[in-house]
Design a protein around this motif. Sequence first.
Motif, PDB file in Angstrom:
ATOM      1  N   LEU A 258      82.872  46.781  45.069  1.00 27.65           N
ATOM      2  CA  LEU A 258      82.275  45.506  44.707  1.00 27.65           C
ATOM      3  C   LEU A 258      82.106  45.468  43.196  1.00 27.65           C
ATOM      4  O   LEU A 258      81.476  46.350  42.613  1.00 27.65           O
ATOM      5  CB  LEU A 258      80.923  45.300  45.390  1.00 27.65           C
ATOM      6  N   VAL A 259      82.695  44.454  42.569  1.00 26.16           N
ATOM      7  CA  VAL A 259      82.584  44.279  41.132  1.00 26.16           C
ATOM      8  C   VAL A 259      81.306  43.483  40.861  1.00 26.16           C
ATOM      9  O   VAL A 259      81.047  42.466  41.507  1.00 26.16           O
ATOM     10  CB  VAL A 259      83.809  43.536  40.559  1.00 26.16           C
ATOM     11  N   VAL A 260      80.519  43.960  39.908  1.00 25.98           N
ATOM     12  CA  VAL A 260      79.275  43.296  39.526  1.00 25.98           C
ATOM     13  C   VAL A 260      79.349  42.981  38.038  1.00 25.98           C
ATOM     14  O   VAL A 260      79.465  43.878  37.209  1.00 25.98           O
ATOM     15  CB  VAL A 260      78.051  44.195  39.816  1.00 25.98           C
ATOM     16  N   GLY A 261      79.315  41.690  37.718  1.00 25.37           N
ATOM     17  CA  GLY A 261      79.284  41.246  36.334  1.00 25.37           C
ATOM     18  C   GLY A 261      77.892  40.745  36.004  1.00 25.37           C
ATOM     19  O   GLY A 261      77.317  39.977  36.778  1.00 25.37           O
ATOM     20  N   VAL A 262      77.346  41.182  34.885  1.00 22.90           N
ATOM     21  CA  VAL A 262      76.010  40.767  34.461  1.00 22.90           C
ATOM     22  C   VAL A 262      76.153  40.038  33.134  1.00 22.90           C
ATOM     23  O   VAL A 262      76.649  40.606  32.164  1.00 22.90           O
ATOM     24  CB  VAL A 262      75.074  41.986  34.299  1.00 22.90           C
ATOM     25  N   THR A 263      75.722  38.773  33.099  1.00 23.55           N
ATOM     26  CA  THR A 263      75.845  37.987  31.876  1.00 23.55           C
ATOM     27  C   THR A 263      74.467  37.671  31.308  1.00 23.55           C
ATOM     28  O   THR A 263      73.448  38.135  31.824  1.00 23.55           O
ATOM     29  CB  THR A 263      76.652  36.694  32.111  1.00 23.55           C
ATOM     30  N   GLY A 264      74.437  36.846  30.272  1.00 28.34           N
ATOM     31  CA  GLY A 264      73.223  36.617  29.514  1.00 28.34           C
ATOM     32  C   GLY A 264      72.274  35.568  30.039  1.00 28.34           C
ATOM     33  O   GLY A 264      71.336  35.203  29.342  1.00 28.34           O
ATOM     34  N   ALA A 265      72.456  35.084  31.233  1.00 31.43           N
ATOM     35  CA  ALA A 265      71.501  34.133  31.793  1.00 31.43           C
ATOM     36  C   ALA A 265      70.227  34.871  32.193  1.00 31.43           C
ATOM     37  O   ALA A 265      70.238  36.077  32.428  1.00 31.43           O
ATOM     38  CB  ALA A 265      72.109  33.435  33.012  1.00 31.43           C
ATOM     39  N   THR A 266      69.136  34.135  32.292  1.00 32.13           N
ATOM     40  CA  THR A 266      67.907  34.756  32.766  1.00 32.13           C
ATOM     41  C   THR A 266      68.065  35.145  34.235  1.00 32.13           C
ATOM     42  O   THR A 266      68.836  34.533  34.973  1.00 32.13           O
ATOM     43  CB  THR A 266      66.701  33.821  32.579  1.00 32.13           C
ATOM     44  N   GLY A 267      67.370  36.189  34.642  1.00 26.34           N
ATOM     45  CA  GLY A 267      67.467  36.653  36.022  1.00 26.34           C
ATOM     46  C   GLY A 267      68.058  38.039  36.140  1.00 26.34           C
ATOM     47  O   GLY A 267      68.643  38.388  37.162  1.00 26.34           O
ATOM     48  N   ALA A 268      67.891  38.858  35.112  1.00 20.65           N
ATOM     49  CA  ALA A 268      68.424  40.221  35.148  1.00 20.65           C
ATOM     50  C   ALA A 268      67.884  41.016  36.327  1.00 20.65           C
ATOM     51  O   ALA A 268      68.549  41.923  36.826  1.00 20.65           O
ATOM     52  CB  ALA A 268      68.111  40.939  33.831  1.00 20.65           C
TER      53      ALA A 268
ATOM     54  N   ARG B 203      72.898  51.194  46.043  1.00 18.73           N
ATOM     55  CA  ARG B 203      72.877  52.659  45.952  1.00 18.73           C
ATOM     56  C   ARG B 203      72.646  53.286  47.328  1.00 18.73           C
ATOM     57  O   ARG B 203      73.043  54.406  47.580  1.00 18.73           O
ATOM     58  CB  ARG B 203      71.785  53.147  44.998  1.00 18.73           C
ATOM     59  N   ASP B 204      71.966  52.532  48.203  1.00 14.61           N
ATOM     60  CA  ASP B 204      71.654  53.034  49.547  1.00 14.61           C
ATOM     61  C   ASP B 204      72.664  52.608  50.600  1.00 14.61           C
ATOM     62  O   ASP B 204      72.439  52.815  51.786  1.00 14.61           O
ATOM     63  CB  ASP B 204      70.253  52.558  49.958  1.00 14.61           C
ATOM     64  N   VAL B 205      73.750  51.979  50.184  1.00 12.78           N
ATOM     65  CA  VAL B 205      74.800  51.568  51.121  1.00 12.78           C
ATOM     66  C   VAL B 205      75.975  52.521  50.911  1.00 12.78           C
ATOM     67  O   VAL B 205      76.708  52.394  49.925  1.00 12.78           O
ATOM     68  CB  VAL B 205      75.212  50.094  50.899  1.00 12.78           C
ATOM     69  N   PRO B 206      76.154  53.489  51.806  1.00 14.23           N
ATOM     70  CA  PRO B 206      77.108  54.572  51.548  1.00 14.23           C
ATOM     71  C   PRO B 206      78.570  54.154  51.467  1.00 14.23           C
ATOM     72  O   PRO B 206      79.356  54.846  50.828  1.00 14.23           O
ATOM     73  CB  PRO B 206      76.881  55.532  52.722  1.00 14.23           C
ATOM     74  N   ASP B 207      78.938  53.036  52.064  1.00  9.82           N
ATOM     75  CA  ASP B 207      80.359  52.669  52.063  1.00  9.82           C
ATOM     76  C   ASP B 207      80.716  51.635  50.998  1.00  9.82           C
ATOM     77  O   ASP B 207      81.775  51.024  51.044  1.00  9.82           O
ATOM     78  CB  ASP B 207      80.799  52.192  53.444  1.00  9.82           C
ATOM     79  N   VAL B 208      79.816  51.421  50.027  1.00  8.48           N
ATOM     80  CA  VAL B 208      80.084  50.476  48.945  1.00  8.48           C
ATOM     81  C   VAL B 208      80.059  51.217  47.609  1.00  8.48           C
ATOM     82  O   VAL B 208      79.155  52.001  47.335  1.00  8.48           O
ATOM     83  CB  VAL B 208      79.061  49.321  48.926  1.00  8.48           C
ATOM     84  N   GLU B 209      81.068  50.925  46.799  1.00 11.78           N
ATOM     85  CA  GLU B 209      81.200  51.499  45.460  1.00 11.78           C
ATOM     86  C   GLU B 209      81.083  50.360  44.461  1.00 11.78           C
ATOM     87  O   GLU B 209      81.838  49.386  44.547  1.00 11.78           O
ATOM     88  CB  GLU B 209      82.571  52.168  45.370  1.00 11.78           C
ATOM     89  N   THR B 210      80.145  50.468  43.517  1.00 18.87           N
ATOM     90  CA  THR B 210      79.919  49.387  42.557  1.00 18.87           C
ATOM     91  C   THR B 210      80.657  49.643  41.252  1.00 18.87           C
ATOM     92  O   THR B 210      80.686  50.753  40.735  1.00 18.87           O
ATOM     93  CB  THR B 210      78.413  49.211  42.271  1.00 18.87           C
ATOM     94  N   HIS B 211      81.256  48.566  40.720  1.00 18.42           N
ATOM     95  CA  HIS B 211      82.004  48.578  39.465  1.00 18.42           C
ATOM     96  C   HIS B 211      81.345  47.546  38.556  1.00 18.42           C
ATOM     97  O   HIS B 211      81.443  46.343  38.799  1.00 18.42           O
ATOM     98  CB  HIS B 211      83.480  48.256  39.726  1.00 18.42           C
ATOM     99  N   LEU B 212      80.687  48.019  37.512  1.00 14.28           N
ATOM    100  CA  LEU B 212      79.786  47.201  36.709  1.00 14.28           C
ATOM    101  C   LEU B 212      80.348  46.870  35.336  1.00 14.28           C
ATOM    102  O   LEU B 212      80.893  47.737  34.652  1.00 14.28           O
ATOM    103  CB  LEU B 212      78.460  47.958  36.536  1.00 14.28           C
TER     104      LEU B 212
END
Length: 190
Positions: free
Chosen positions: A7-17, A28-37
């Motif tokens: 799963l790709v996760v993009g974080v931009t400059g809008a409020t709501g970090a 982090r607690d989902v063993p079958d998901v790999e995050t790409h940040l």
Amino acid sequence: MTSKRRLVVGVTGATGAIYAVRLLQVLRDVPDVETHLVVSPPGVLNIKYELNQTRQDVHALADRVYSFRDVGATLSSGGFATAGMVVVPCSMRTLAAVAHGLSDNLITRAADVTLKERRRLVMMVRETPLNLAHLRNMTAVTEMGGIIFPPLPAFYHHPKTLDDMVNHTVARVLELFGIDVPGPHWEGIA
């Protein structure tokens, strides 16, 4: 391909970090998901300002981290199979770039690739009130197959804290990717 769903996760400059950080914490607690940040420079500023956390704090929550400027990273290729991408929070600038195919950084390029490969793209847009350009860009992304998901709180689960509202929104977003995490679900009116 890895046996984990990417799963790709993009974080931009809008409020709501907080939504981005909580999503990464939950995954982090989902063993079958790999995050790409990928975090934009304004995203880093908001993480610091809103959460008093550093870039490194957030990077530590992801499985893989990429430079915002690295448009040649694996995420920029349709050959890099993913379950999709969530942009959380999504600035109106990023929304506009995706709506118009402007792949000038790794977040917008990865979003473009997600759409062209017909994978799920969820954009948690964060701005109000909305002007006509915002609405038209949301329409354009929706017509391309993306999902516009403003992080608006729900109250049917009777949240007691801000964390309750954030957790519910994150759980709803992850459901769109077939990732089931604990959280309140609508049970109907008894």
